[in-house]
Design a protein around this motif. Structure first.
Motif, PDB file in Angstrom:
ATOM      1  N   GLY A  69       0.854  -1.331   0.032  1.00  0.00           N
ATOM      2  CA  GLY A  69       0.256  -0.107   0.080  1.00  0.00           C
ATOM      3  C   GLY A  69       0.866   1.323   0.131  1.00  0.00           C
ATOM      4  O   GLY A  69       0.125   2.488   0.113  1.00  0.00           O
ATOM      5  N   ARG A  70       2.063   1.169   0.190  1.00  0.00           N
ATOM      6  CA  ARG A  70       3.227   2.387  -0.005  1.00  0.00           C
ATOM      7  C   ARG A  70       2.759   3.030  -1.199  1.00  0.00           C
ATOM      8  O   ARG A  70       2.393   2.663  -2.211  1.00  0.00           O
ATOM      9  N   ASN A  71       3.310   4.512  -1.061  1.00  0.00           N
ATOM     10  CA  ASN A  71       3.228   5.339  -2.434  1.00  0.00           C
ATOM     11  C   ASN A  71       1.960   5.507  -3.003  1.00  0.00           C
ATOM     12  O   ASN A  71       2.219   5.704  -4.311  1.00  0.00           O
ATOM     13  N   LYS A  72       0.961   5.341  -2.224  1.00  0.00           N
ATOM     14  CA  LYS A  72      -0.355   5.658  -3.014  1.00  0.00           C
ATOM     15  C   LYS A  72      -1.205   6.528  -2.169  1.00  0.00           C
ATOM     16  O   LYS A  72      -1.196   6.532  -0.759  1.00  0.00           O
ATOM     17  N   LYS A  73      -2.389   7.060  -2.919  1.00  0.00           N
ATOM     18  CA  LYS A  73      -3.384   7.606  -2.431  1.00  0.00           C
ATOM     19  C   LYS A  73      -4.759   6.637  -2.511  1.00  0.00           C
ATOM     20  O   LYS A  73      -4.665   6.264  -3.617  1.00  0.00           O
ATOM     21  N   SER A  74      -5.568   6.453  -1.535  1.00  0.00           N
ATOM     22  CA  SER A  74      -6.368   5.354  -1.612  1.00  0.00           C
ATOM     23  C   SER A  74      -7.951   6.314  -1.518  1.00  0.00           C
ATOM     24  O   SER A  74      -7.896   7.079  -0.859  1.00  0.00           O
ATOM     25  N   VAL A  75      -8.670   5.859  -2.300  1.00  0.00           N
ATOM     26  CA  VAL A  75     -10.165   6.356  -2.425  1.00  0.00           C
ATOM     27  C   VAL A  75     -11.049   5.227  -2.552  1.00  0.00           C
ATOM     28  O   VAL A  75     -10.828   3.929  -2.848  1.00  0.00           O
ATOM     29  N   THR A  76     -12.092   5.308  -1.881  1.00  0.00           N
ATOM     30  CA  THR A  76     -13.178   4.201  -1.706  1.00  0.00           C
ATOM     31  C   THR A  76     -14.203   4.560  -2.772  1.00  0.00           C
ATOM     32  O   THR A  76     -14.921   5.469  -2.699  1.00  0.00           O
ATOM     33  N   ILE A  77     -14.413   3.567  -3.667  1.00  0.00           N
ATOM     34  CA  ILE A  77     -15.540   3.674  -4.662  1.00  0.00           C
ATOM     35  C   ILE A  77     -16.153   2.398  -4.981  1.00  0.00           C
ATOM     36  O   ILE A  77     -15.631   1.399  -5.084  1.00  0.00           O
ATOM     37  N   ASP A  78     -17.767   2.587  -4.847  1.00  0.00           N
ATOM     38  CA  ASP A  78     -18.462   1.575  -4.953  1.00  0.00           C
ATOM     39  C   ASP A  78     -18.728   1.117  -6.425  1.00  0.00           C
ATOM     40  O   ASP A  78     -19.535   1.745  -6.842  1.00  0.00           O
ATOM     41  N   LEU A  79     -17.785   0.359  -7.149  1.00  0.00           N
ATOM     42  CA  LEU A  79     -17.952   0.062  -8.543  1.00  0.00           C
ATOM     43  C   LEU A  79     -19.181  -0.676  -8.996  1.00  0.00           C
ATOM     44  O   LEU A  79     -19.509  -0.797 -10.097  1.00  0.00           O
ATOM     45  N   LYS A  80     -20.080  -1.082  -7.686  1.00  0.00           N
ATOM     46  CA  LYS A  80     -21.307  -1.859  -8.348  1.00  0.00           C
ATOM     47  C   LYS A  80     -22.293  -0.870  -8.385  1.00  0.00           C
ATOM     48  O   LYS A  80     -23.363  -1.330  -8.900  1.00  0.00           O
ATOM     49  N   THR A  81     -22.112   0.538  -8.370  1.00  0.00           N
ATOM     50  CA  THR A  81     -23.038   1.379  -8.568  1.00  0.00           C
ATOM     51  C   THR A  81     -22.738   2.163  -9.764  1.00  0.00           C
ATOM     52  O   THR A  81     -21.540   2.140 -10.139  1.00  0.00           O
ATOM     53  N   GLU A  82     -23.803   2.625 -10.325  1.00  0.00           N
ATOM     54  CA  GLU A  82     -23.591   3.796 -11.394  1.00  0.00           C
ATOM     55  C   GLU A  82     -22.725   4.989 -11.228  1.00  0.00           C
ATOM     56  O   GLU A  82     -21.811   5.304 -11.924  1.00  0.00           O
ATOM     57  N   GLN A  83     -23.111   5.287  -9.966  1.00  0.00           N
ATOM     58  CA  GLN A  83     -22.237   6.856  -9.573  1.00  0.00           C
ATOM     59  C   GLN A  83     -20.785   6.269  -9.187  1.00  0.00           C
ATOM     60  O   GLN A  83     -19.955   7.134  -9.656  1.00  0.00           O
ATOM     61  N   GLY A  84     -20.473   5.299  -8.725  1.00  0.00           N
ATOM     62  CA  GLY A  84     -19.176   4.807  -8.497  1.00  0.00           C
ATOM     63  C   GLY A  84     -18.635   4.585  -9.975  1.00  0.00           C
ATOM     64  O   GLY A  84     -17.253   5.084  -9.827  1.00  0.00           O
ATOM     65  N   ARG A  85     -19.102   4.019 -10.946  1.00  0.00           N
ATOM     66  CA  ARG A  85     -18.460   3.809 -12.069  1.00  0.00           C
ATOM     67  C   ARG A  85     -18.324   4.923 -12.751  1.00  0.00           C
ATOM     68  O   ARG A  85     -17.121   5.262 -13.511  1.00  0.00           O
ATOM     69  N   GLU A  86     -19.099   5.983 -12.595  1.00  0.00           N
ATOM     70  CA  GLU A  86     -19.015   7.411 -13.267  1.00  0.00           C
ATOM     71  C   GLU A  86     -17.604   8.006 -12.684  1.00  0.00           C
ATOM     72  O   GLU A  86     -17.008   8.835 -13.270  1.00  0.00           O
ATOM     73  N   ILE A  87     -17.530   7.981 -11.252  1.00  0.00           N
ATOM     74  CA  ILE A  87     -16.476   8.547 -10.712  1.00  0.00           C
ATOM     75  C   ILE A  87     -15.215   7.878 -11.059  1.00  0.00           C
ATOM     76  O   ILE A  87     -14.151   8.617 -11.328  1.00  0.00           O
ATOM     77  N   ALA A  88     -15.470   6.558 -11.234  1.00  0.00           N
ATOM     78  CA  ALA A  88     -13.950   5.849 -11.683  1.00  0.00           C
ATOM     79  C   ALA A  88     -13.709   6.356 -12.987  1.00  0.00           C
ATOM     80  O   ALA A  88     -12.198   6.464 -13.419  1.00  0.00           O
ATOM     81  N   ALA A  89     -14.694   6.102 -13.821  1.00  0.00           N
ATOM     82  CA  ALA A  89     -14.558   6.753 -15.146  1.00  0.00           C
ATOM     83  C   ALA A  89     -13.704   8.307 -15.485  1.00  0.00           C
ATOM     84  O   ALA A  89     -12.867   8.310 -16.247  1.00  0.00           O
ATOM     85  N   SER A  90     -14.333   9.153 -14.567  1.00  0.00           N
ATOM     86  CA  SER A  90     -13.539  10.517 -14.285  1.00  0.00           C
ATOM     87  C   SER A  90     -12.119  10.245 -14.142  1.00  0.00           C
ATOM     88  O   SER A  90     -11.378  11.059 -14.783  1.00  0.00           O
ATOM     89  N   LEU A  91     -11.879   9.501 -12.986  1.00  0.00           N
ATOM     90  CA  LEU A  91     -10.391   9.531 -12.573  1.00  0.00           C
ATOM     91  C   LEU A  91      -9.550   8.792 -13.720  1.00  0.00           C
ATOM     92  O   LEU A  91      -8.609   9.350 -14.207  1.00  0.00           O
ATOM     93  N   ILE A  92     -10.081   7.732 -14.258  1.00  0.00           N
ATOM     94  CA  ILE A  92      -9.196   7.141 -15.500  1.00  0.00           C
ATOM     95  C   ILE A  92      -9.117   8.074 -16.687  1.00  0.00           C
ATOM     96  O   ILE A  92      -8.205   8.055 -17.227  1.00  0.00           O
ATOM     97  N   ASP A  93     -10.131   8.732 -16.981  1.00  0.00           N
ATOM     98  CA  ASP A  93     -10.181   9.896 -17.933  1.00  0.00           C
ATOM     99  C   ASP A  93      -8.914  10.940 -18.030  1.00  0.00           C
ATOM    100  O   ASP A  93      -8.173  11.531 -18.744  1.00  0.00           O
ATOM    101  N   LYS A  94      -8.442  11.095 -16.424  1.00  0.00           N
ATOM    102  CA  LYS A  94      -7.501  12.199 -16.093  1.00  0.00           C
ATOM    103  C   LYS A  94      -6.082  11.317 -15.935  1.00  0.00           C
ATOM    104  O   LYS A  94      -5.307  12.127 -15.357  1.00  0.00           O
ATOM    105  N   ALA A  95      -6.301  10.119 -16.059  1.00  0.00           N
ATOM    106  CA  ALA A  95      -4.777   9.241 -15.680  1.00  0.00           C
ATOM    107  C   ALA A  95      -3.962   9.279 -17.102  1.00  0.00           C
ATOM    108  O   ALA A  95      -4.484   9.125 -18.155  1.00  0.00           O
ATOM    109  N   ASP A  96      -2.846   8.754 -16.966  1.00  0.00           N
ATOM    110  CA  ASP A  96      -1.857   8.354 -17.823  1.00  0.00           C
ATOM    111  C   ASP A  96      -1.870   6.957 -17.903  1.00  0.00           C
ATOM    112  O   ASP A  96      -1.615   6.364 -18.906  1.00  0.00           O
ATOM    113  N   VAL A  97      -2.208   6.131 -16.859  1.00  0.00           N
ATOM    114  CA  VAL A  97      -2.059   4.922 -17.002  1.00  0.00           C
ATOM    115  C   VAL A  97      -3.025   4.071 -15.960  1.00  0.00           C
ATOM    116  O   VAL A  97      -3.427   4.982 -15.083  1.00  0.00           O
TER     117      VAL A  97
END
Length: 120
Positions: A69-97
């Motif tokens: 778990g070192r060198n990371k920022k952690s966020v809690t997101i429920d990927l089983k919900t539409e809202q959670g998947r939207e938040i994850a998509a937003s993070l993915i869209d702003k990432a390089d990897v």
């Protein structure tokens, strides 16, 4: 003065979203973090990454988590919900990897696969 915190590292400025669990995905994220990447780990609600409670524990946290778990920022997101998947998509869209180690087809089922990312 040799200040290691101020030295440039090879992956400085790279943002990684880590959606893996247990060993392979989280180990990859940890290594990328060692080299300077900003690693944002998405964890499920109700306990987070299962490795937090895996095997030998100290004060309620696994030794494995202290390492992986070192060198990371952690966020809690429920990927089983539409809202959670939207938040994850937003993070993915702003990432390089994106690092994930779910079963094949899981990301696609959630609308977070490579095809959907390219469309966004």
């Amino acid at each position: 003065m040799n200040d290691s915190a101020s030295r440039k590292r090879p992956l400085d400025g790279i943002r990684v979203i880590e959606m893996g669990q247990l060993l392979a995905g989280p180990f990859t994220g940890s290594i990328l973090g060692y080299f300077g990447a900003e690693v944002i780990k998405i964890e499920p609600p109700e306990g987070g990454d299962p490795i937090r409670g895996w095997r030998l524990m100290e004060n309620g946290t696994s030794y494995w988590w202290h390492s992986i778990g070192r060198n990371k920022k952690s966020v809690t997101i429920d990927l089983k919900t539409e809202q959670g998947r939207e938040i994850a998509a937003s993070l993915i869209d702003k990432a390089d990897v994106l690092v994930e180690n779910f079963r094949p087809g899981t990301m696609e089922k959630w609308g977070l696969g490579p095809k959907e990312a390219k469309e966004r």
